[in-house]
Design an enzyme around this catalytic site. Structure first.
Site, mmCIF file in Angstrom:
data_model
loop_
_atom_site.group_PDB
_atom_site.id
_atom_site.type_symbol
_atom_site.label_atom_id
_atom_site.label_comp_id
_atom_site.label_asym_id
_atom_site.label_seq_id
_atom_site.Cartn_x
_atom_site.Cartn_y
_atom_site.Cartn_z
ATOM 1 N N CYS A 153 0.798 -1.234 0.000
ATOM 2 C CA CYS A 153 0.000 0.000 0.000
ATOM 3 C C CYS A 153 0.835 1.291 0.000
ATOM 4 O O CYS A 153 0.430 2.283 -0.609
ATOM 5 C CB CYS A 153 -0.963 -0.004 1.181
ATOM 6 S SG CYS A 153 -0.248 -0.638 2.690
ATOM 7 N N HIS A 246 -1.751 6.842 3.769
ATOM 8 C CA HIS A 246 -0.327 6.682 4.078
ATOM 9 C C HIS A 246 0.438 7.885 3.519
ATOM 10 O O HIS A 246 0.329 8.207 2.328
ATOM 11 C CB HIS A 246 0.233 5.414 3.433
ATOM 12 C CG HIS A 246 -0.237 4.128 4.057
ATOM 13 N ND1 HIS A 246 -1.009 4.070 5.195
ATOM 14 C CD2 HIS A 246 0.008 2.835 3.697
ATOM 15 C CE1 HIS A 246 -1.241 2.788 5.502
ATOM 16 N NE2 HIS A 246 -0.640 2.025 4.612
HETATM 17 P P1 NAP Z 1 -7.628 -8.357 7.679
HETATM 18 O O1 NAP Z 1 -8.523 -7.243 8.053
HETATM 19 O O2 NAP Z 1 -6.902 -9.072 8.763
HETATM 20 O O3 NAP Z 1 -8.486 -9.427 6.818
HETATM 21 C C1 NAP Z 1 -7.972 -10.707 6.510
HETATM 22 C C2 NAP Z 1 -8.989 -11.539 5.753
HETATM 23 O O4 NAP Z 1 -8.423 -12.856 5.553
HETATM 24 C C3 NAP Z 1 -10.313 -11.763 6.521
HETATM 25 O O5 NAP Z 1 -11.397 -11.776 5.605
HETATM 26 C C4 NAP Z 1 -10.141 -13.165 7.124
HETATM 27 O O6 NAP Z 1 -11.364 -13.850 7.296
HETATM 28 C C5 NAP Z 1 -9.369 -13.850 6.011
HETATM 29 N N1 NAP Z 1 -8.670 -15.023 6.522
HETATM 30 C C6 NAP Z 1 -7.835 -15.108 7.585
HETATM 31 N N2 NAP Z 1 -7.465 -16.414 7.788
HETATM 32 C C7 NAP Z 1 -8.081 -17.154 6.830
HETATM 33 C C8 NAP Z 1 -8.106 -18.527 6.514
HETATM 34 N N3 NAP Z 1 -7.423 -19.455 7.230
HETATM 35 N N4 NAP Z 1 -8.851 -18.942 5.449
HETATM 36 C C9 NAP Z 1 -9.562 -18.046 4.720
HETATM 37 N N5 NAP Z 1 -9.591 -16.701 4.983
HETATM 38 C C10 NAP Z 1 -8.859 -16.264 6.029
HETATM 39 O O7 NAP Z 1 -6.493 -7.867 6.654
HETATM 40 P P2 NAP Z 1 -6.548 -6.635 5.586
HETATM 41 O O8 NAP Z 1 -5.951 -5.436 6.173
HETATM 42 O O9 NAP Z 1 -7.899 -6.587 4.989
HETATM 43 O O10 NAP Z 1 -5.497 -7.143 4.520
HETATM 44 C C11 NAP Z 1 -5.795 -8.220 3.646
HETATM 45 C C12 NAP Z 1 -4.598 -8.504 2.757
HETATM 46 O O11 NAP Z 1 -4.327 -7.320 1.967
HETATM 47 C C13 NAP Z 1 -3.325 -8.808 3.541
HETATM 48 O O12 NAP Z 1 -2.576 -9.763 2.836
HETATM 49 C C14 NAP Z 1 -2.628 -7.448 3.583
HETATM 50 O O13 NAP Z 1 -1.250 -7.561 3.743
HETATM 51 C C15 NAP Z 1 -3.009 -6.856 2.247
HETATM 52 N N6 NAP Z 1 -3.052 -5.386 2.161
HETATM 53 C C16 NAP Z 1 -3.687 -4.661 3.121
HETATM 54 C C17 NAP Z 1 -3.752 -3.257 2.982
HETATM 55 C C18 NAP Z 1 -4.444 -2.381 3.987
HETATM 56 O O14 NAP Z 1 -4.336 -1.140 3.854
HETATM 57 N N7 NAP Z 1 -5.141 -2.911 4.988
HETATM 58 C C19 NAP Z 1 -3.194 -2.655 1.873
HETATM 59 C C20 NAP Z 1 -2.575 -3.445 0.907
HETATM 60 C C21 NAP Z 1 -2.522 -4.798 1.066
HETATM 61 P P3 NAP Z 1 -12.051 -13.995 8.786
HETATM 62 O O15 NAP Z 1 -12.706 -12.669 9.059
HETATM 63 O O16 NAP Z 1 -13.028 -15.091 8.575
HETATM 64 O O17 NAP Z 1 -10.962 -14.315 9.744
#
Ligand code: NAP
Length: 358
Positions: A153, A246
């Site tokens: 990001c 950011h």
């Molecule tokens: P998050 O809020 O922690 O969400 C993670 C997601 O993954 C949830 O839907 C969760 O489902 C699912 N998950 C976790 N364990 C799982 C499993 N064993 N099987 C299937 N699904 C599972 O994270 P986020 O911030 O949205 O980020 C998501 C991804 O995008 C990450 O890889 C992160 O590095 C990347 N990213 C994030 C941002 C940002 O600004 N936040 C920016 C760029 C990239 P449950 O709710 O069911 O646990």
């Protein structure tokens, strides 16, 4: 702007969201609610969420209301579906790699925000206005579908700000200090006791991502492989008590002489030129230079171009390198869901949707 009819399609493309219940997943739901090409057909997450309605499974934190149609949809396990040729992934990186591969093997076009496949040699790490030619890697993959990734990001905002300078003058080195929003840490994220009245000067793995991904994105695709740009990069990443947006303080050493005005003209030309991709999520201006002496600021400028533009400001001489400036981008829009949706639009406009969906 290109329409579904221009693509030879009579109906919206059904999509599934992997990791739909997380911070980025919610942003996908919000941005796709009224999307002219895509229709949310399935929401997928972990076993903790599967079987619950979406409104039960997620703690909605977006300022836009949760769309009624999506609130009642039942969350499913992450299993490929023949009726969804396109999958957006915002899965936790502990599981994203294998799940995304299984969807690509089953024939889906997967557009991912997770880090797992970003540096794979045959996977495009795409910022549509910067390196659309890298999409030619996708058909070389050994799947019946394909994986395309969205950069980290912070990397996206920094690379969009640097690309006009890279093209006009060459970039030999840059140093970046980031001030990253809490929504970047996912849900539930960092606790208020850690975050209020504080700055966390460590984000796991983040500095390495900026240092490696920037060179891949600015690299050249030659004979089926990316030759990374030979730029020396140093990153220092901090988590700050901002909800979204950011900020990056960048110092850059250029390969050729330039003045302040030359840099301002380069940013202006980049935004005026046919970076305009004619795609629904492409901002009219990918980079805005702001002249206010304390700009850009997350609260004031993160939503420029519906969150898809990068705001740049405070251009000045750097006594260590050549110039320094500040760049700001919305981390869950341009830096995640919005960037992935734009990448998917570009891939589909270039004919990368599996044939079965036509
Ligand atoms: P998050 O809020 O922690 O969400 C993670 C997601 O993954 C949830 O839907 C969760 O489902 C699912 N998950 C976790 N364990 C799982 C499993 N064993 N099987 C299937 N699904 C599972 O994270 P986020 O911030 O949205 O980020 C998501 C991804 O995008 C990450 O890889 C992160 O590095 C990347 N990213 C994030 C941002 C940002 O600004 N936040 C920016 C760029 C990239 P449950 O709710 O069911 O646990």
């Amino acid at each position: 702007m290109r329409t579904l009819q221009d693509l030879g399609l009579s109906e919206k493309i059904p999509v599934c969201l992997l990791g739909a219940t997380g911070s980025v997943g919610q942003r996908f739901v919000s941005l796709l609610a009224e999307h002219p090409w895509f229709d949310i057909r399935a929401l997928m997450a972990s076993d903790r969420s599967a079987g619950k309605s979406y409104s039960e499974a997620t703690s909605w934190v977006q300022s836009a209301p949760l769309p009624d149609r999506v609130a009642g949809m039942i969350v499913q396990r992450c299993e490929p579906r023949e009726d969804c040729p396109l999958a957006f992934s915002s899965l936790d990186s502990s599981v994203a790699g294998d799940i995304e591969s299984s969807f690509a093997e089953a024939g889906s076009l997967v557009v991912s925000n997770a880090k797992n496949h970003r540096m794979d040699a045959d996977v495009p790490l795409l910022v549509p206005e910067v390196n659309s030619a890298h999409l030619d890697l996708a058909p070389l993959q050994q799947h019946s579908g394909a994986i395309i990734t969205n950069p980290n990001c912070s990397t996206i905002g920094v690379v969009l700000a640097l690309k006009p300078l890279f093209d006009a003058f060459g970039v030999e080195a840059f140093s970046v200090v980031t001030l990253q929003a809490v929504s970047g840490a996912g849900l539930p994220g960092v606790s208020s006791l850690q975050m209020l009245d504080n700055v966390l000067p460590y984000i796991d793995g983040e500095e390495n991502k900026i240092e490696t991904e920037s060179c891949k994105i600015l690299g050249v695709l030659e004979e089926g492989a990316i030759n990374p740009a030979p730029i020396i990069v140093s990153a220092a990443c901090n988590r700050v008590a901002v909800i979204d947006g950011h900020t990056s303080c960048v110092s850059v050493r250029l390969a050729s002489e330039a003045t302040h005005d030359d840099l301002l003209r380069a940013w202006d030309r980049f935004s005026a030129e046919p970076q305009q991709l004619g795609l629904p999520s492409a901002p009219a201006r990918p980079v805005h230079y702001l002249t206010g002496r304390a700009d850009p600021q997350p609260r004031l400028h993160r939503d420029l171009g519906k969150g898809m533009s990068v705001s740049v400001g405070r251009l000045r001489d750097c006594p260590v390198l050549d110039f320094k400036f500040v760049a700001l981008s919305h981390n869950t829009v341009r830096g995640a869901a919005g960037g992935a949706i734009l990448a998917a639009e570009l891939a589909i406009a270039r004919g990368l949707l599996p044939d079965s969906s036509r």
